[in-house]
Design an enzyme around this catalytic site. Structure first.
Site, PDB file in Angstrom:
ATOM      1  N   ASP A 325       0.846  -1.196   0.000  1.00 18.89           N
ATOM      2  CA  ASP A 325       0.000   0.000   0.000  1.00 18.89           C
ATOM      3  C   ASP A 325       0.885   1.253   0.000  1.00 18.89           C
ATOM      4  OD1 ASP A 325      -2.171   1.701   0.133  1.00 18.89           O
ATOM      5  OD2 ASP A 325      -3.093   0.754   1.868  1.00 18.89           O
ATOM      6  N   GLU A 519     -10.400   7.181   4.712  1.00 18.16           N
ATOM      7  CA  GLU A 519      -9.358   6.518   5.519  1.00 18.16           C
ATOM      8  C   GLU A 519      -9.389   7.004   6.976  1.00 18.16           C
ATOM      9  OE1 GLU A 519      -5.619   5.770   3.524  1.00 18.16           O
ATOM     10  OE2 GLU A 519      -6.498   6.175   1.584  1.00 18.16           O
TER      11      GLU A 519
HETATM   12  C1  BGC Z   1      -4.172   8.026  -0.196  1.00 21.37           C
HETATM   13  C2  BGC Z   1      -3.956   8.557  -1.520  1.00 21.37           C
HETATM   14  C3  BGC Z   1      -3.865  10.038  -1.358  1.00 21.37           C
HETATM   15  C4  BGC Z   1      -2.708  10.375  -0.440  1.00 21.37           C
HETATM   16  C5  BGC Z   1      -2.584  11.837  -0.162  1.00 21.37           C
HETATM   17  C6  BGC Z   1      -2.957   8.323   0.654  1.00 21.37           C
HETATM   18  O1  BGC Z   1      -3.037   7.734   1.888  1.00 21.37           O
HETATM   19  O2  BGC Z   1      -4.458   6.685  -0.299  1.00 21.37           O
HETATM   20  O3  BGC Z   1      -4.917   8.118  -2.407  1.00 21.37           O
HETATM   21  O4  BGC Z   1      -3.730  10.692  -2.559  1.00 21.37           O
HETATM   22  O5  BGC Z   1      -2.781   9.689   0.764  1.00 21.37           O
HETATM   23  O6  BGC Z   1      -1.494  12.094   0.659  1.00 21.37           O
HETATM   24  C1  BGC Z   2      -5.105   3.166   0.628  1.00 17.47           C
HETATM   25  C2  BGC Z   2      -5.427   2.157  -0.431  1.00 17.47           C
HETATM   26  C3  BGC Z   2      -5.396   2.810  -1.787  1.00 17.47           C
HETATM   27  C4  BGC Z   2      -4.069   3.491  -2.008  1.00 17.47           C
HETATM   28  C5  BGC Z   2      -3.951   4.192  -3.335  1.00 17.47           C
HETATM   29  C6  BGC Z   2      -3.858   3.919   0.309  1.00 17.47           C
HETATM   30  O1  BGC Z   2      -3.655   4.951   1.215  1.00 17.47           O
HETATM   31  O2  BGC Z   2      -4.968   2.518   1.871  1.00 17.47           O
HETATM   32  O3  BGC Z   2      -6.672   1.564  -0.186  1.00 17.47           O
HETATM   33  O4  BGC Z   2      -5.646   1.859  -2.762  1.00 17.47           O
HETATM   34  O5  BGC Z   2      -3.854   4.437  -0.996  1.00 17.47           O
HETATM   35  O6  BGC Z   2      -4.734   5.321  -3.396  1.00 17.47           O
END
Ligand code: BGC
Ligand code: BGC
Length: 601
Positions: A325, A519
């Site tokens: 991830d 999240e």
């Molecule tokens: C998310 C991403 C997001 C990024 C921003 C990540 O945890 O999954 O999709 O763009 O944080 O910092």
């Molecule tokens: C998330 C994932 C996601 C990835 C890409 C991460 O922060 O936990 O579920 O697929 O970002 O955006």
């Protein structure tokens, strides 16, 4: 039948694609010649066996692998966030294996055409490499291709869990794949197979609910729809494993409470409840698995040889690739070099970096040369990534061009979203038999923070990572759906906060709920309604004879102290843009069939 409707729309696309590309397929590979804004790199040596579509995939992989240099193999392991690519030619030089858009990782302007052009530009750079190996572009199309304005936006998974309808979910997977392919994208970080038990978690709405068997059935249906249609999109089952079982205040992220925390359950529970959905989806052909930001028994999952190699690859016989991830391997608390060595040796095949690919490539090269990562392990990782790329037909089909953006956000696709909305509704209470309402009700008042707000209906992971609060995106709000549903004679009064002067309407509808989040930002010690929402509900109540409360939320909210004073309560989850699905049921055109996917306090 509903699934047939879906199937027919897919069939149209299928016929279109086979007419356009069918002839070309016979030759095994393509040359450009159709699109002005995309110049397809010509394969430099057409005798290479891996370019021949008539050879079995495993042989194509063997052939390609045997031609690759160490440098070319290492590039395949890198998954880079699109804004972090320093110069386009780096994709060619390093042979970068994958590029992603995180939440909100959009092109400028943010249009379907610009997505297609952006992805094709990256793809073209990859195809310009010596062996012309395509990259795989990944996005979180977790409720439709919802990063793209104008795409069909389905209810989030928690609402789909409430439908308990595998056919409609399979159909949603197919439509999502079709709309992704129209924007040049063939890799989806979905479906989510977490089996959460704690509604304080900010990712409840990304899941199909708390029942392992339901998650297996519905998650597999979605994956099959996504992967088995004609669009050749690859699904990602996530977040392996036990994500959703973390303890409160165990997060390694100082901004979060539960997300990215430590799981509290033992191996027997992981195997009994959390592993079965992954096992089922692997049997159904899942091509990639994403490992969660989660710690179990003092070990980060990304560093667990036991869970990644012994269980996932050996026991479950997973043949696709394992991806970490966002910044996931950085959570192993060693040096950058050690983290790469540990994760790859544990079984991670592709690393979502997301930013610094240059030092990653240097580290992994040093590790292979020094023997800290064995050549055999590197080859296995590359083999798995290539297998997935061949199965997505990335080597064989010409990427979409602007003429292919045909069904994105089509009326037909939106009808499926609307069907999913109506099947997702759960009646929590109706002591006064408010539902069904009559379309000829003389006077209705409607109010509330989510009554006229596409952003709140859609929730996180819609164009932006966290939220768009308001009506920036096209769609039907609950208020508009209500206006469309009633008779000409019906008077509808709307006030955001429920201020109606001197009125006693026949029905009062309060549409309230959560403002969008994603999240760990959605971790919440006590998910409930705001004081503002409760005050609005009270005003609507005093302005009407009967009160219906519609809750738009990513998870169950604690409404126990107010329940007795409301006549009817409907849980609508995060329905997306097609709120007419709600009025379809409110006015009795369709029955209420949804049931809770997770316990409501
Ligand atoms: C998310 C991403 C997001 C990024 C921003 C990540 O945890 O999954 O999709 O763009 O944080 O910092
Ligand atoms: C998330 C994932 C996601 C990835 C890409 C991460 O922060 O936990 O579920 O697929 O970002 O955006």
């Amino acid at each position: 039948m509903k699934f047939r409707t879906c199937f027919q729309s897919i069939l149209t696309v299928l016929i279109f694609f086979s007419l356009v590309f069918g002839g070309g397929l016979l030759f095994g590979f393509y040359k450009n010649g159709r699109d002005d804004d995309y110049s397809f790199a010509e394969y430099k040596n057409k005798d290479w066996a891996y370019l021949n579509v008539s050879i079995p995939v495993e042989q194509r992989v063997d052939d390609l692998l045997s031609r690759m240099t160490l440098q070319e193999k290492i590039g395949q392991l890198a998954l880079v966030e699109k804004n972090s690519i320093l110069k386009l030619s780096d994709i060619t030089t390093y042979g970068i294996g994958g590029v992603l858009s995180g939440g909100g990782g959009k092109p400028k302007p943010n249009t379907p055409q610009a997505w297609l052009t952006m992805v094709n530009t990256f793809q073209n750079a990859a195809r310009n490499s010596r062996l012309a190996i395509p990259l795989i572009y990944g996005v979180d199309a977790i409720h439709g291709n919802a990063n793209v304005p104008g795409a069909t936006i389905f209810p989030h998974n928690i609402g789909l869990g409430a439908t308990h309808d595998a056919d409609v979910i399979r159909c949603i997977g197919e439509i999502t794949a079709t709309e992704m392919a129209e924007t040049g994208i063939y890799w989806n970080f979905s479906p989510n197979l977490d089996v959460p038990q704690d509604t304080r978690w900010g990712r409840i709405y990304e899941t199909f609910g708390s029942d392992s068997t339901v998650v297996s059935t519905l998650g597999t249906a979605y994956l099959e729809g996504l992967q088995s249609g004609d669009s050749h999109v690859i699904g990602t089952i996530k977040h392996y494993i036990g994500t959703g079982t973390m303890g409160w205040e165990t997060s390694s992220n100082p901004d979060f409470s539960l997300d990215q925390g430590v799981t509290v359950v033992d191996e027997a529970t992981l195997r009994a409840i959390h592993l079965p959905p992954f096992a089922a989806a692997i049997r159904a052909g899942a091509m990639s698995v994403m490992v969660g930001h989660i710690r179990w028994n003092d070990v980060e999952l990304v560093a667990s040889h036991y869970w990644l190699t012994d269980v996932l690859k050996k026991e479950l016989n997973f043949q696709g690739f394992v991806v970490s991830d966002w910044g996931g391997i950085d959570e192993i608390s060693g040096s950058a070099y050690n983290n790469v060595v540990t994760a790859v040796n544990a079984g991670i095949d592709m690393i979502m970096l997301p930013y610094d690919y240059q030092s990653f490539i240097q580290n992994i090269q040093n590790a292979v040369i020094s023997g800290d990562i064995k050549q055999e392990r590197l080859d296995d990782a590359v083999r798995r990534i290539l297998r997935a790329k061949f199965s997505a037909q990335l080597f064989d089909t010409i990427p979409s061009n602007s003429n292919d953006i045909k069904t994105l956000g089509s009326a037909e696709h939106k009808l499926v979203a609307r069907e999913a909305v109506r099947k997702s509704l759960v009646l929590l209470q109706d002591t006064a038999h408010v539902i069904p309402l009559s379309k000829t009700t003389p006077h209705i008042v409607i109010a509330g923070s989510a009554a006229d707000n596409i952003g709140r209906q859609s929730g996180g992971w819609t164009v932006e990572w966290q939220d768009i609060d308001g009506n920036e995106l096209p769609g039907t709000t609950v208020l508009n759906a209500l206006r469309e549903a009633v008779s000409k004679e019906t008077v509808i009064e709307y006030s955001l906060n429920g201020y109606f002067s001197n009125t006693r309407a026949d029905i009062g509808i309060a549409v309230v709920g959560e403002s969008p989040y994603a999240e760990g930002w959605g971790d919440n010690a006590h998910p409930s309604l705001t004081t503002e929402d409760l005050e609005t509900i009270a005003r609507v109540k005093s302005a009407s004879k009967k009160l219906l409360v519609i809750i738009i939320s990513g998870r169950p909210l604690d409404i126990s102290s107010s329940l007795l004073s409301w006549d009817a309560v409907l849980a609508a989850w995060l329905p997306g843009t097609e709120a007419s699905g709600i009025t379809d049921v409110l006015f009795g055109d369709y029955p209420l069939t949804g049931t809770l996917p997770i316990a409501w306090p």
